[in-house]
Scaffold this active site. Structure first.
Site, PDB file in Angstrom:
ATOM      1  N   ASP A  84       0.781  -1.177   0.086  1.00  0.00           N
ATOM      2  CA  ASP A  84       0.109  -0.094   0.022  1.00  0.00           C
ATOM      3  C   ASP A  84       0.980   1.272  -0.050  1.00  0.00           C
ATOM      4  O   ASP A  84       1.835   1.344  -0.802  1.00  0.00           O
ATOM      5  CB  ASP A  84      -0.934  -0.134   1.341  1.00  0.00           C
ATOM      6  CG  ASP A  84      -2.203   0.571   0.938  1.00  0.00           C
ATOM      7  OD1 ASP A  84      -2.330   1.749   0.790  1.00  0.00           O
ATOM      8  OD2 ASP A  84      -3.190  -0.123   1.048  1.00  0.00           O
TER       9      ASP A  84
ATOM     10  N   ASP B 251      -1.237   1.535  18.117  1.00  0.00           N
ATOM     11  CA  ASP B 251      -1.956   0.364  17.790  1.00  0.00           C
ATOM     12  C   ASP B 251      -1.548  -0.513  17.054  1.00  0.00           C
ATOM     13  O   ASP B 251      -2.012  -1.604  16.897  1.00  0.00           O
ATOM     14  CB  ASP B 251      -3.602   0.746  17.444  1.00  0.00           C
ATOM     15  CG  ASP B 251      -4.283   1.496  18.375  1.00  0.00           C
ATOM     16  OD1 ASP B 251      -3.992   1.499  19.725  1.00  0.00           O
ATOM     17  OD2 ASP B 251      -5.338   1.923  17.956  1.00  0.00           O
TER      18      ASP B 251
ATOM     19  N   HIS C 129      -3.842   5.778   3.864  1.00  0.00           N
ATOM     20  CA  HIS C 129      -4.354   4.768   3.392  1.00  0.00           C
ATOM     21  C   HIS C 129      -3.824   3.520   3.812  1.00  0.00           C
ATOM     22  O   HIS C 129      -4.687   2.434   4.494  1.00  0.00           O
ATOM     23  CB  HIS C 129      -4.487   4.711   1.673  1.00  0.00           C
ATOM     24  CG  HIS C 129      -5.486   3.765   1.242  1.00  0.00           C
ATOM     25  ND1 HIS C 129      -4.846   2.361   0.808  1.00  0.00           N
ATOM     26  CD2 HIS C 129      -6.450   3.654   0.814  1.00  0.00           C
ATOM     27  CE1 HIS C 129      -5.866   1.691   0.269  1.00  0.00           C
ATOM     28  NE2 HIS C 129      -6.885   2.429   0.235  1.00  0.00           N
TER      29      HIS C 129
ATOM     30  N   ASN D 120     -14.198   0.236  -6.983  1.00  0.00           N
ATOM     31  CA  ASN D 120     -15.057   1.118  -6.590  1.00  0.00           C
ATOM     32  C   ASN D 120     -16.073   1.629  -7.717  1.00  0.00           C
ATOM     33  O   ASN D 120     -16.397   2.788  -7.892  1.00  0.00           O
ATOM     34  CB  ASN D 120     -14.699   2.130  -5.731  1.00  0.00           C
ATOM     35  CG  ASN D 120     -14.006   1.690  -4.352  1.00  0.00           C
ATOM     36  OD1 ASN D 120     -14.385   0.732  -3.718  1.00  0.00           O
ATOM     37  ND2 ASN D 120     -12.814   2.230  -4.145  1.00  0.00           N
TER      38      ASN D 120
ATOM     39  N   SER E 204     -11.139  -1.156  -0.628  1.00  0.00           N
ATOM     40  CA  SER E 204     -10.002  -0.881   0.118  1.00  0.00           C
ATOM     41  C   SER E 204     -10.230  -1.361   1.599  1.00  0.00           C
ATOM     42  O   SER E 204      -9.243  -2.082   2.054  1.00  0.00           O
ATOM     43  CB  SER E 204      -9.415   0.327   0.016  1.00  0.00           C
ATOM     44  OG  SER E 204      -8.561   0.567  -1.166  1.00  0.00           O
TER      45      SER E 204
END
Length: 421
Positions: A143, A152, A181, A279, A360
């Site tokens: 990515d 986290d 992203h 999409n 995604s």
């Protein structure tokens, strides 16, 4: 800028709500207006001559090699009748016309929900407070990079590599995400909630992370770099004897030979490949690549709306081929599995959180689920793991959304794969 020849749609865009799959329009090259990334094909002797003269970025053997040239060199190569030259082009990014899908500022120091609706849905548990699983399995997120120091995600990155640098095709120990992203995707896969118990959870927080930056900070990248990263994952999986899942929330409307070959290579090496459907829905036959490849699991996006007793496929989610409905066979351009993808909250590159939409966001839910299942069933290989996911999805049919119907359909595939509680 003058339109140029391309290797399919060799530069891929994010498959998120922010950036739709490629429209096919040509945009400015990321290196400079007078810089061209090209694929050279021909006889070994002719390729050797060009290599000696121009250098090599990546060599794909019989498929050719890539190099970067200036305008004059590009024109000279076009005149060479003994080779084939194709430019690795860049496509424009498009935007979904909905507020929830646009990139924005992060939501603050803490998430609004430590187990967002997608986690509750895939665990089939609306009261879940924490997640578990994935131990011994690695998810390679290809990515825009990952903020591996997000509270986290800290401690989970075994590898951090950059495949986008101009000066070198692979740089170790760098995977900076200035887009957001990639960090968002990684969080949905394996966020562990943070040591202070105030963070967010992904599907499989005990999994390990290989953070591979294959897209630049604008969310686009060259197909040769992406293919190189896919092959590198496969080789590293073999070298380390590790169970690895590739999670790719990226795509193009056109098939690229380098990436298709790399996916086949990885799948043959025992790696499970999961990719966004795209999409461009709700029109049929709009699945993008590499998700559309038979050796990749194409993931459709669900939204937090229930109709007919099931979650609904989002309108933006790309659809497959309606002529293959009901056959429960995955061919090219078929949706395979559905997962939560609209209004998904997850980790963000600035150390906070953000809520965005797209296939995604659905993809990492399936990647995390695959890691959780594989960890619990270590005798599975990538093929039988995929069969397990398919069987799991059949238990939770999707009956809502354009094209959704009982059984295998072109909108939701086999159904919504979930954790077996």
């Amino acid at each position: 800028m003058k339109k140029r020849r391309a290797i399919g749609s060799a530069v891929l865009s994010l498959a998120m709500g922010v950036s739709l799959f490629a429209t096919g329009a040509i945009a400015k090259q990321p290196e400079s207006q007078d810089s061209f990334r090209v694929l050279i094909q021909g006889t070994n002797s002719e390729k050797a001559k060009v290599k000696d003269h121009y250098g090599v970025r990546l060599d794909f053997g019989t498929e050719g090699f890539t190099t970067t040239v200036n305008g004059n060199q590009y024109q000279a190569l076009l005149k060479n009748k003994n080779i084939n030259i194709s430019e690795v082009s860049e496509v424009t990014l498009d935007y979904m016309k909905e507020a929830a899908a646009k990139p924005g500022g992060s939501t603050g120091s803490g998430p609004s929900d430590r187990t967002p609706w997608g986690i509750e849905a895939i665990y089939n548990n609306s009261s879940i407070q924490a997640t578990s699983g994935g131990n011994g399995v690695t998810v390679a997120v290809l990515d825009t990079g990952v903020n591996i120091n997000h509270k986290d995600l800290v401690g989970q990155a075994e590898q951090c590599k950059d495949f986008t640098q101009r000066t070198a095709p692979l740089v170790n120990n760098i995977c900076t995400d200035k887009n957001g992203h990639g960090t968002h995707v990684a969080g949905s896969v394996l966020a562990h909630g943070g040591s202070d118990n105030t963070g967010i959870y992904g599907v499989a927080p005990e999994a390990d992370l290989w953070a591979y930056k294959v897209l630049n900070d604008r969310g686009s990248g060259y197909s040769d770099d992406i293919a190189n990263a896919i092959r590198h994952v496969a080789d590293e999986a073999t070298r380390t004897n590790t169970k690895v899942i590739i999670s790719m929330s990226l795509g193009s409307s056109s098939k690229d030979s380098l990436i298709a070959s790399a996916v086949d290579y990885a799948y043959g090496k025992g790696v499970l490949v999961v990719a966004a459907a795209g999409n461009d829905g709700p029109t049929a036959n709009t699945i993008g690549y590499p998700g559309a490849l038979p050796n990749a699991i194409a993931v459709a996006a669900l939204e937090n709306v229930q109709q007919n007793g099931t979650y609904r496929v989002a309108d933006f989610s790309s659809r497959g081929n309606p002529d293959t409905d009901g056959d429960y066979v995955i061919g090219e351009r078929d949706v395979e599995i559905s997962a939560p993808g609209r209004a998904i909250e997850s980790t963000w590159s600035d150390g906070a959180y953000n809520t965005i939409s797209g296939t995604s966001m659905a993809t990492p839910h399936v990647s995390g689920l695959a890691a959780k299942i594989w960890a619990a069933n270590p005798t599975l290989n990538n093929v039988t793991l995929r069969q397990n996911l398919q069987a799991n999805a059949k238990k939770y049919d999707v009956l809502s959304g354009t094209g959704a119907a009982s059984g295998d359909d072109y909108a939701s595939g086999f159904g919504f794969a979930r954790v077996n509680q």
